[in-house]
Design an enzyme around this catalytic site. Structure first.
Site, short mmCIF file in Angstrom:
data_model
loop_
_atom_site.label_atom_id
_atom_site.label_comp_id
_atom_site.label_asym_id
_atom_site.label_seq_id
_atom_site.Cartn_x
_atom_site.Cartn_y
_atom_site.Cartn_z
N GLY A 218 0.83 -1.21 0.00
CA GLY A 218 0.00 0.00 0.00
C GLY A 218 0.85 1.25 0.00
O GLY A 218 2.09 1.17 -0.02
N ASP A 219 0.14 2.38 0.02
CA ASP A 219 0.79 3.69 -0.01
C ASP A 219 0.35 4.42 1.26
O ASP A 219 -0.85 4.59 1.50
CB ASP A 219 0.29 4.43 -1.26
N PHE A 220 1.33 4.81 2.10
CA PHE A 220 0.91 5.39 3.39
C PHE A 220 0.31 6.78 3.26
O PHE A 220 -0.18 7.34 4.23
CB PHE A 220 2.00 5.31 4.46
N HIS A 238 12.01 10.94 8.57
CA HIS A 238 13.02 11.94 8.16
C HIS A 238 13.07 12.15 6.65
O HIS A 238 13.69 13.08 6.17
CB HIS A 238 14.41 11.60 8.73
C1 SAM Z 1 14.61 5.38 3.70
S1 SAM Z 1 13.72 3.93 3.36
C2 SAM Z 1 13.72 3.12 4.94
C3 SAM Z 1 13.55 1.64 4.85
C4 SAM Z 1 13.61 0.89 6.18
N1 SAM Z 1 12.60 1.35 7.11
C5 SAM Z 1 14.97 1.07 6.80
O1 SAM Z 1 15.18 1.97 7.61
O2 SAM Z 1 15.89 0.33 6.43
C6 SAM Z 1 12.05 4.52 3.23
C7 SAM Z 1 11.06 3.44 2.83
O3 SAM Z 1 9.77 4.05 2.71
C8 SAM Z 1 9.08 3.39 1.65
N2 SAM Z 1 8.06 4.30 1.13
C9 SAM Z 1 8.24 5.46 0.45
N3 SAM Z 1 7.07 6.01 0.11
C10 SAM Z 1 6.11 5.16 0.58
C11 SAM Z 1 4.68 5.20 0.53
N4 SAM Z 1 4.05 6.21 -0.06
N5 SAM Z 1 3.99 4.18 1.12
C12 SAM Z 1 4.67 3.14 1.73
N6 SAM Z 1 6.03 3.07 1.81
C13 SAM Z 1 6.73 4.07 1.23
C14 SAM Z 1 10.18 3.16 0.63
O4 SAM Z 1 9.83 2.14 -0.30
C15 SAM Z 1 11.37 2.82 1.50
O5 SAM Z 1 11.54 1.44 1.67
#
Ligand code: SAM
Length: 328
Positions: A218-220, A238
């Site tokens: 999903g998309d948060f 962040h």
């Molecule tokens: C900086 S990464 C951090 C990944 C993991 N939590 C870590 O710290 O290793 C940010 C994560 O947010 C996810 N993400 C970005 N936009 C998103 C959205 N709209 N809905 C769900 N996940 C999302 C990305 O796919 C990515 O895996």
């Protein structure tokens, strides 16, 4: 020995050279061609498809920083260079590969744009931002996702040592990448069930789900999050500006029953004591994602604004902090 002022400026002005050299050597996969015995630099160049003299010069620079050991005309591993091997259990190879991807290096090359405007320079590469770009470029997405696992490898033990996750029956890891942290948490909490919430393209690439480990695509920003009694967001908040971060945390709050716990796991900025690691992360967020590292007071305010209270900041032995709050 204390550094002279002119040395400080020289070293900072040229730091990109060593950094770029590391990206290239990681991209070429040089470390994979060295096992226990030293390998001649000429041989490494043949195996990696590089120019022998140029590769030797690149490796000498890295060896000067403790990455690889120069033994005559050959190179052996150090503890640091071993982490560049693809098959190391805590491999970090993907991290320098990600920092060296054209989209990242172009954005950092346009840092002046960010500093002048406050806007992420990544917008010059892809107006829809990093995560839309990754959805359109599978090769970069693979490196990015592997890099998230790589950068977390050194932090996971520190997080597990700092917090008891076993008191929760269901933990949702929101934006948890391929689930590296959640898997480790579930191993440490054998009666807990985990749900990985991620973008569909990331979920598609996750290995077969394990027992007690469910996947939720999903998309948060637009989809409801799964119910859980604890929600982890590691290095997610962040990535976003204040309005977007509040939108994500509001989605968590809607999925959380009163008393449920949110755990933001990321660096916490201290504007009195300036930490180079935190300030580097903050500049990466400025240039690449448009997010920022926040202070304890800023995180508390953000959490309170969407219905969480009792914010506490728990230290870990890594630069990451666990910011815990409870749904009202
Ligand atoms: C900086 S990464 C951090 C990944 C993991 N939590 C870590 O710290 O290793 C940010 C994560 O947010 C996810 N993400 C970005 N936009 C998103 C959205 N709209 N809905 C769900 N996940 C999302 C990305 O796919 C990515 O895996």
């Amino acid at each position: 020995m204390e550094r002279q002022p002119h040395e400080t400026i020289w070293q900072l002005a040229t730091a990109t050279v060593a950094s770029r050299t590391l990206h290239v050597v990681a991209e070429l996969g040089v470390a994979d061609h060295i096992d226990e015995a030293p390998v001649l630099s000429k041989e490494l160049a043949t195996r990696c498809g590089a120019d022998a003299g140029a590769l030797d010069r690149a490796l000498m620079l890295l060896a000067a920083h403790g990455v690889f050991d120069r033994v005559g005309d050959a190179y052996a591993h150090t503890d640091a260079s071993r982490l560049l091997r693809s098959d190391h259990p805590s491999s970090m190879r993907a991290f320098p590969r990600m920092m060296g991807m054209t989209s990242f290096s172009t954005s950092l090359g346009h840092l002046e744009h960010s500093v002048r405007t406050g806007e992420p320079a990544f917008g010059l590469v892809e107006p829809d931002g990093l995560f839309a770009h990754l959805q359109r470029h599978e090769d970069e997405a693979r490196i990015f996702d592997a890099s998230m696992t790589a950068k977390a490898a050194g932090d996971t033990a520190a997080i597990l040592a700092a917090y008891d996750f076993s008191r929760f029956s269901t933990i949702a890891d929101i934006g948890g990448g391929r689930g590296h942290l959640l898997r480790a948490v579930l191993e440490a909490a054998p009666n807990t069930t985990g749900i990985l919430f991620e973008l569909p393209a990331v979920i598609d690439a996750v290995d077969t789900p394990a027992e007690r480990f469910a996947l939720h695509a999903g998309d948060f920003f637009s989809d409801a999050l799964p119910a859980a009694d604890a929600f982890i967001l590691m290095e997610v908040v962040h990535d976003w500006d204040d309005d977007q971060a509040a939108t994500i945390l509001s989605a968590v709050r809607r999925a959380a029953a009163p008393g449920a716990t949110v755990l933001i796991i990321e660096a916490v900025a201290d504007e009195e004591v300036l930490d180079p690691v935190v300030r580097t992360l903050d500049m990466i967020m400025l240039a690449i994602t448009g997010g920022r590292e926040r202070t304890a007071a800023e995180l508390d305010q953000l959490l309170a604004s969407v219905g969480f209270r009792d914010t506490r900041i728990l230290p870990t032995p890594s630069p990451l902090r666990i910011v815990e709050a409870v749904a009202v």
